[in-house]
Motif scaffolding. Structure first.
Motif, PDB file in Angstrom:
ATOM      1  N   LYS A  27       8.223  68.735 -13.981  1.00  0.00           N
ATOM      2  CA  LYS A  27       8.116  67.582 -13.070  1.00  0.00           C
ATOM      3  C   LYS A  27       6.682  67.082 -12.941  1.00  0.00           C
ATOM      4  O   LYS A  27       5.724  67.846 -13.098  1.00  0.00           O
ATOM      5  CB  LYS A  27       8.593  67.975 -11.656  1.00  0.00           C
ATOM      6  CG  LYS A  27      10.046  68.353 -11.569  1.00  0.00           C
ATOM      7  CD  LYS A  27      10.953  67.138 -11.674  1.00  0.00           C
ATOM      8  CE  LYS A  27      12.424  67.548 -11.597  1.00  0.00           C
ATOM      9  NZ  LYS A  27      13.327  66.544 -12.136  1.00  0.00           N
ATOM     10  N   ARG A 381      14.464  59.608 -11.613  1.00  0.00           N
ATOM     11  CA  ARG A 381      14.208  60.833 -12.380  1.00  0.00           C
ATOM     12  C   ARG A 381      13.492  60.484 -13.684  1.00  0.00           C
ATOM     13  O   ARG A 381      12.599  61.205 -14.147  1.00  0.00           O
ATOM     14  CB  ARG A 381      15.539  61.557 -12.670  1.00  0.00           C
ATOM     15  CG  ARG A 381      15.347  62.781 -13.501  1.00  0.00           C
ATOM     16  CD  ARG A 381      16.566  63.643 -13.644  1.00  0.00           C
ATOM     17  NE  ARG A 381      16.240  64.792 -14.467  1.00  0.00           N
ATOM     18  CZ  ARG A 381      17.111  65.680 -14.910  1.00  0.00           C
ATOM     19  NH1 ARG A 381      18.382  65.570 -14.577  1.00  0.00           N
ATOM     20  NH2 ARG A 381      16.703  66.690 -15.671  1.00  0.00           N
ATOM     21  N   LYS A 382      13.947  59.398 -14.310  1.00  0.00           N
ATOM     22  CA  LYS A 382      13.348  58.908 -15.549  1.00  0.00           C
ATOM     23  C   LYS A 382      12.893  57.466 -15.308  1.00  0.00           C
ATOM     24  O   LYS A 382      13.381  56.783 -14.404  1.00  0.00           O
ATOM     25  CB  LYS A 382      14.364  58.901 -16.686  1.00  0.00           C
ATOM     26  CG  LYS A 382      15.141  60.206 -16.895  1.00  0.00           C
ATOM     27  CD  LYS A 382      14.359  61.185 -17.706  1.00  0.00           C
ATOM     28  CE  LYS A 382      15.203  62.400 -18.106  1.00  0.00           C
ATOM     29  NZ  LYS A 382      14.380  63.491 -18.650  1.00  0.00           N
ATOM     30  N   SER A 389       9.301  62.806 -10.302  1.00  0.00           N
ATOM     31  CA  SER A 389      10.030  62.375 -11.505  1.00  0.00           C
ATOM     32  C   SER A 389       9.854  63.411 -12.614  1.00  0.00           C
ATOM     33  O   SER A 389       8.929  64.233 -12.570  1.00  0.00           O
ATOM     34  CB  SER A 389       9.503  61.021 -11.987  1.00  0.00           C
ATOM     35  OG  SER A 389       9.796  60.032 -11.028  1.00  0.00           O
ATOM     36  N   ASP A 390      10.723  63.348 -13.616  1.00  0.00           N
ATOM     37  CA  ASP A 390      10.576  64.237 -14.765  1.00  0.00           C
ATOM     38  C   ASP A 390       9.231  63.970 -15.442  1.00  0.00           C
ATOM     39  O   ASP A 390       8.789  62.806 -15.532  1.00  0.00           O
ATOM     40  CB  ASP A 390      11.700  63.991 -15.785  1.00  0.00           C
ATOM     41  CG  ASP A 390      12.989  64.710 -15.385  1.00  0.00           C
ATOM     42  OD1 ASP A 390      13.036  65.331 -14.306  1.00  0.00           O
ATOM     43  OD2 ASP A 390      13.958  64.644 -16.179  1.00  0.00           O
TER      44      ASP A 390
END
Ligand code: URP
Ligand code: ZN
Ligand code: ZN
Length: 463
Positions: A27, A381-382, A389-390
């Motif tokens: 992350k 997330r992306k 976020s990732d």
């Protein structure tokens, strides 16, 4: 293990700002000026460079069994090539054979994808209809993180969805909070035009675009839009290649319909003169559907991206080698349809889009990751550089350049539709799930490191 990306300009879809980016595990944990490096952190110097969300290619076909053969790139080689090009996620397609249970096909693809080096998730194609298909769509959405279903309106006698299937599947998708997507070409017209051309003895690759003129694509785009309008479903149209389809999307959106359009890097850059080439291998290497179009259509596609009526850019990465394409040496309808591009999408769109002033860097992020993440429900997330976020990041060197060639690419297939093109603006480093997986030409892709990304259903529109 921590990674600190230091001294760059972070570019998100909404703004660009100077900041360091700290990743811990998979992350992003902090974005801001002057971040301290934890002990043992890997430091990436992003001075003079942009730091952007890793690309999301929403349309790839790795390991695809298609037209009697199987693509050259599997999930490892294809996602690894994607990482080299700054892409950290692909959305691929589960394509059941007609009569094959959806869940069986889904598990087959999940098995093939276990070797992926980058993250992946799946659209599932609806290639036939039954009560079981209706049931399985529910299971895929509720249990398996699928929120989009694909419909091929072309490929008659193979995977083509008829109107009954389109209507029933769109309706079911709405009920489930999933989005229908279409490959828009009228498969019956394509089939009849192919037979006409063969009867006239026109058998080479030049016949391919003649059998799939823009009107054939536009008919299907308009039909899918009309069905979506009646049923009140959203709609995503893949590989929009011509002005007529774009016009249909623009009209629908202006009338308040939620229709999204995808442009392929290939359609934006390569024109239909490739089919006039005397060398069969060269012309057949460009056989994909819809075909490459004239410059007039390319111009319209760029305007669609600029004007917000096309939303994502993809590749339809689907690699076949010369031996496979040779199956259609005497009959163009037997040339396996598909071209590569996952390694080059970001660079060619930057070069042709940002360097020319058609797109700002933030607009580039919008069409290479953020919009795909939002449309397919994996944002934030992306698709954004933000804490939480990732840690999927591409460090972009706007001064770096590269001449694209099949001889130096990581992707398989031995062919590249952008062959010989020199691009300015290239990924210098790709970070996927917090790890440096590509740096200055060195690929450190790890087989099996990619993860399946569940995509939750959209909130249903009615209680
Ligand atoms: O020619 C293409 N595009 N091949 C892959 C299958 C598809 O239609 O997307
Ligand atoms: Zn397609
Ligand atoms: Zn495709």
């Amino acid at each position: 293990m921590a990674t600190l990306i230091r001294g760059g300009t972070v570019v998100n879809a909404d703004r660009a700002f100077r900041a360091d980016v700290l990743c811990e595990g998979d992350k992003i944990v902090a974005v801001g000026p002057g971040l301290a490096a934890p002990a043992g952190a890997e430091i990436v110097d992003a001075g003079g460079q942009y730091v952007m969300p890793g690309g999301i290619d929403p349309h790839t076909h790795m390991n695809l069994p298609f037209m009697g053969t199987v693509t050259q790139d599997d999930f490892f080689t294809g996602t690894a090539a994607g990482l080299a090009g700054g892409n950290t996620t692909i959305i691929d397609f589960v394509i059941p054979n007609p009569q094959q249970p959806l869940l069986e096909a889904y598990h087959q693809w999940r098995g093939w994808a276990e070797k992926a080096a980058g993250d992946y998730t799946f659209h599932v194609a609806i290639t036939w209809w039954s009560e079981q298909v209706h049931e399985d769509m529910g299971t895929l959405v509720r249990k398996h993180g699928v929120n989009s279903f694909k419909h091929f309106m072309a490929y008659k006698n193979a995977i083509m969805a008829d109107d009954e299937t389109l209507v029933k599947s769109f309706r079911r998708a709405l009920e489930l909070g999933a989005i229908p997507t279409v490959h828009a070409e009228n498969g019956e017209l394509v089939y009849q035009l192919q037979q006409d051309l063969l009867r006239q003895g026109i058998t080479g690759p030049r016949a391919h675009p003649l059998s799939r003129p823009p009107a054939v694509e536009a008919e299907a785009a308009n039909r899918a839009i009309a069905i979506a309008n009646v049923l009140k479903t959203p709609l995503y149209i893949v590989h929009v290649s011509c002005k007529e389809s774009l016009d249909a999307i623009t009209r629908a959106r202006a009338a308040g319909q939620r229709v999204y359009g995808e442009a392929l890097a290939g359609h934006l850059i390569v024109d239909d003169s490739v089919y006039d080439h005397p060398d069969f291998d060269f012309a057949a290497g460009h056989v994909m559907s819809p075909p490459f179009r004239s410059r007039e259509h390319q111009k319209a596609l760029w305007q669609g991206l600029q004007g917000g009526n096309l939303h994502t850019t993809a590749t339809d990465h689907c690699t076949f080698c010369a031996e496979q394409k040779a199956a259609g040496r005497n009959d163009f309808t037997k040339i396996p349809n598909g071209c590569g591009g996952v390694e080059d999408r970001m660079a060619v769109i930057w070069d042709e889009g940002v360097n020319s002033g058609k797109l700002t860097p933030s607009e580039f992020v919008r069409v290479t990751s953020a919009n795909a993440a939002q449309i397919f429900n994996i944002y934030p997330r992306k698709g954004v550089i933000a804490a939480g976020s990732d840690a999927d990041i591409v460090v972009w060197d706007p001064a770096g350049s590269r001449t694209i060639s099949a001889k130096t690419q990581f992707a398989k297939g031995g062919f590249n539709v952008f062959e010989g093109r020199t691009v300015k603006g290239i990924p210098s480093t790709t970070v996927a799930a917090g790890k440096v997986v590509f740096h200055r030409g060195e690929l450190r892709a790890v087989e099996g490191a990619g993860r399946h990304i569940d995509r939750p259903a959209f909130v249903p529109t009615a209680p």
